[in-house]
Design a protein around this motif. Structure first.
Motif, mmCIF file in Angstrom:
data_model
loop_
_atom_site.group_PDB
_atom_site.id
_atom_site.type_symbol
_atom_site.label_atom_id
_atom_site.label_comp_id
_atom_site.label_asym_id
_atom_site.label_seq_id
_atom_site.Cartn_x
_atom_site.Cartn_y
_atom_site.Cartn_z
ATOM 1 N N GLU A 1 70.617 79.281 47.418
ATOM 2 C CA GLU A 1 71.580 78.669 46.632
ATOM 3 C C GLU A 1 72.432 77.829 47.138
ATOM 4 O OE1 GLU A 1 73.171 81.816 44.518
ATOM 5 O OE2 GLU A 1 71.613 82.654 43.720
ATOM 6 N N VAL A 2 72.766 78.043 48.584
ATOM 7 C CA VAL A 2 73.748 77.577 49.461
ATOM 8 C C VAL A 2 73.150 76.030 49.319
ATOM 9 C CG1 VAL A 2 74.972 77.043 51.315
ATOM 10 C CG2 VAL A 2 75.221 79.462 49.894
ATOM 11 N N LEU A 3 71.859 76.075 49.856
ATOM 12 C CA LEU A 3 71.148 74.831 50.205
ATOM 13 C C LEU A 3 70.757 73.900 48.951
ATOM 14 C CD1 LEU A 3 68.464 75.917 53.008
ATOM 15 C CD2 LEU A 3 70.641 74.780 53.203
ATOM 16 N N ASP A 4 70.733 74.523 47.681
ATOM 17 C CA ASP A 4 70.660 73.674 46.529
ATOM 18 C C ASP A 4 72.046 73.104 46.136
ATOM 19 O OD1 ASP A 4 67.979 74.278 46.288
ATOM 20 O OD2 ASP A 4 68.245 75.934 44.853
ATOM 21 N N ASP A 5 73.054 73.918 46.262
ATOM 22 C CA ASP A 5 74.567 73.241 46.158
ATOM 23 C C ASP A 5 74.689 72.184 47.162
ATOM 24 O OD1 ASP A 5 76.962 73.564 44.843
ATOM 25 O OD2 ASP A 5 77.864 74.108 46.533
ATOM 26 N N LEU A 6 74.344 72.249 48.345
ATOM 27 C CA LEU A 6 74.761 71.392 49.394
ATOM 28 C C LEU A 6 73.768 70.221 49.102
ATOM 29 C CD1 LEU A 6 74.294 72.768 53.010
ATOM 30 C CD2 LEU A 6 76.393 71.877 51.809
ATOM 31 N N ASP A 7 72.668 70.219 48.469
ATOM 32 C CA ASP A 7 71.976 68.991 48.160
ATOM 33 C C ASP A 7 72.439 68.235 47.013
ATOM 34 O OD1 ASP A 7 69.364 67.598 49.202
ATOM 35 O OD2 ASP A 7 68.724 68.063 47.158
ATOM 36 N N GLY A 8 72.982 68.965 46.024
ATOM 37 C CA GLY A 8 73.639 68.643 44.812
ATOM 38 C C GLY A 8 74.798 67.684 45.139
ATOM 39 N N ASN A 9 75.508 67.987 46.346
ATOM 40 C CA ASN A 9 76.692 67.368 46.941
ATOM 41 C C ASN A 9 76.435 66.307 47.956
ATOM 42 O OD1 ASN A 9 78.558 68.723 45.139
ATOM 43 N ND2 ASN A 9 78.411 70.334 46.412
ATOM 44 N N PHE A 10 75.211 66.639 48.714
ATOM 45 C CA PHE A 10 74.933 65.654 49.698
ATOM 46 C C PHE A 10 73.465 65.317 49.718
ATOM 47 C CE2 PHE A 10 78.456 68.464 51.254
ATOM 48 C CZ PHE A 10 79.539 67.497 51.444
ATOM 49 N N ASN A 11 73.176 64.366 49.079
ATOM 50 C CA ASN A 11 71.985 64.041 48.519
ATOM 51 C C ASN A 11 70.917 63.878 49.928
ATOM 52 O OD1 ASN A 11 69.468 63.902 46.983
ATOM 53 N ND2 ASN A 11 70.008 61.488 46.663
ATOM 54 N N GLY A 12 69.703 64.597 49.794
ATOM 55 C CA GLY A 12 68.778 64.634 50.913
ATOM 56 C C GLY A 12 69.039 65.533 51.927
ATOM 57 N N LEU A 13 70.084 66.111 52.154
ATOM 58 C CA LEU A 13 70.495 66.995 53.089
ATOM 59 C C LEU A 13 69.596 68.383 53.111
ATOM 60 C CD1 LEU A 13 72.034 67.974 55.578
ATOM 61 C CD2 LEU A 13 73.658 68.970 53.994
ATOM 62 N N LYS A 14 69.186 68.918 52.061
ATOM 63 C CA LYS A 14 68.289 69.754 51.993
ATOM 64 C C LYS A 14 66.923 69.739 52.611
ATOM 65 C CE LYS A 14 66.223 73.178 48.957
ATOM 66 N NZ LYS A 14 66.154 73.880 47.202
ATOM 67 N N GLY A 15 66.367 68.445 52.412
ATOM 68 C CA GLY A 15 65.135 67.872 52.727
ATOM 69 C C GLY A 15 64.851 68.062 54.574
ATOM 70 N N ARG A 16 66.286 67.963 54.923
ATOM 71 C CA ARG A 16 66.005 68.017 56.370
ATOM 72 C C ARG A 16 66.322 69.308 56.945
ATOM 73 N NH1 ARG A 16 64.021 63.691 57.630
ATOM 74 N NH2 ARG A 16 64.875 63.964 59.891
ATOM 75 N N ILE A 17 66.261 70.389 56.194
ATOM 76 C CA ILE A 17 66.323 71.773 56.697
ATOM 77 C C ILE A 17 65.172 72.634 56.099
ATOM 78 C CG2 ILE A 17 67.831 73.926 56.514
ATOM 79 C CD1 ILE A 17 70.295 71.811 56.011
ATOM 80 N N VAL A 18 64.867 71.959 54.888
ATOM 81 C CA VAL A 18 63.544 72.901 54.199
ATOM 82 C C VAL A 18 62.385 71.940 54.199
ATOM 83 C CG1 VAL A 18 62.854 74.151 52.317
ATOM 84 C CG2 VAL A 18 65.193 74.322 53.050
ATOM 85 N N ASP A 19 61.204 72.046 54.578
ATOM 86 C CA ASP A 19 60.096 71.352 54.386
ATOM 87 C C ASP A 19 59.499 71.574 52.807
ATOM 88 O OD1 ASP A 19 58.523 73.685 53.780
ATOM 89 O OD2 ASP A 19 57.733 73.917 56.106
ATOM 90 N N GLU A 20 58.227 70.580 52.652
ATOM 91 C CA GLU A 20 57.796 70.411 51.553
ATOM 92 C C GLU A 20 57.265 71.713 50.734
ATOM 93 O OE1 GLU A 20 56.964 68.675 54.489
ATOM 94 O OE2 GLU A 20 57.997 66.974 53.872
ATOM 95 N N SER A 21 57.036 72.626 51.627
ATOM 96 C CA SER A 21 56.642 73.790 51.035
ATOM 97 C C SER A 21 57.666 74.886 50.810
ATOM 98 C CB SER A 21 55.556 74.666 51.976
ATOM 99 O OG SER A 21 56.308 75.100 53.208
ATOM 100 N N GLY A 22 58.938 74.514 50.932
ATOM 101 C CA GLY A 22 60.036 75.291 50.574
ATOM 102 C C GLY A 22 60.628 76.197 51.704
ATOM 103 N N GLU A 23 60.044 76.123 52.779
ATOM 104 C CA GLU A 23 60.264 76.859 53.966
ATOM 105 C C GLU A 23 61.183 76.421 55.126
ATOM 106 O OE1 GLU A 23 59.259 80.277 54.317
ATOM 107 O OE2 GLU A 23 58.129 79.880 52.136
ATOM 108 N N LEU A 24 61.877 76.937 55.786
ATOM 109 C CA LEU A 24 63.032 76.287 56.707
ATOM 110 C C LEU A 24 61.984 75.473 57.703
ATOM 111 C CD1 LEU A 24 65.387 79.362 57.935
ATOM 112 C CD2 LEU A 24 65.741 77.112 56.564
#
Length: 92
Positions: free
Chosen positions: A30-53
């Motif tokens: 949930e924190v990563l989703d919130d971060l991505d909502g505020n800082f577009n693209g950040l989550k994609g640098r932490i989590v891969d395409e399969s949704g894992e770290l």
């Protein structure tokens, strides 16, 4: 629940240069989703395409590596500090 997230230098282009930002969520996911909502693209640098770290990104909730807890389901209580740390390799 509001938490503090420490951002490594390499990802600060996503946070307008901020080294620490706040986010909301009761779990790391949930924190990563919130971060991505505020800082577009950040989550994609932490989590891969399969949704894992991503393999070379370490995430700590408090002083604990989430890979030894519940990964993205790790609880993030109010006031917790989360640290995103890129793995460093190399040497001779």
């Amino acid at each position: 629940m509001s938490v503090s997230v420490r951002i490594p230098t390499i990802l600060r282009t996503y946070t307008d240069g901020e080294s620490e930002v706040t986010a909301d969520g009761t779990t790391l996911a949930e924190v990563l989703d919130d971060l991505d909502g505020n800082f577009n693209g950040l989550k994609g640098r932490i989590v891969d395409e399969s949704g894992e770290l991503r393999r070379f990104v370490n995430v700590y909730v408090g002083n604990d590596d989430v890979r030894f807890l519940d990964n993205l389901k790790t609880p993030t209580p109010e006031g917790t500090q989360i640290s995103v740390i890129p793995a460093v390799a190399g040497g001779s």
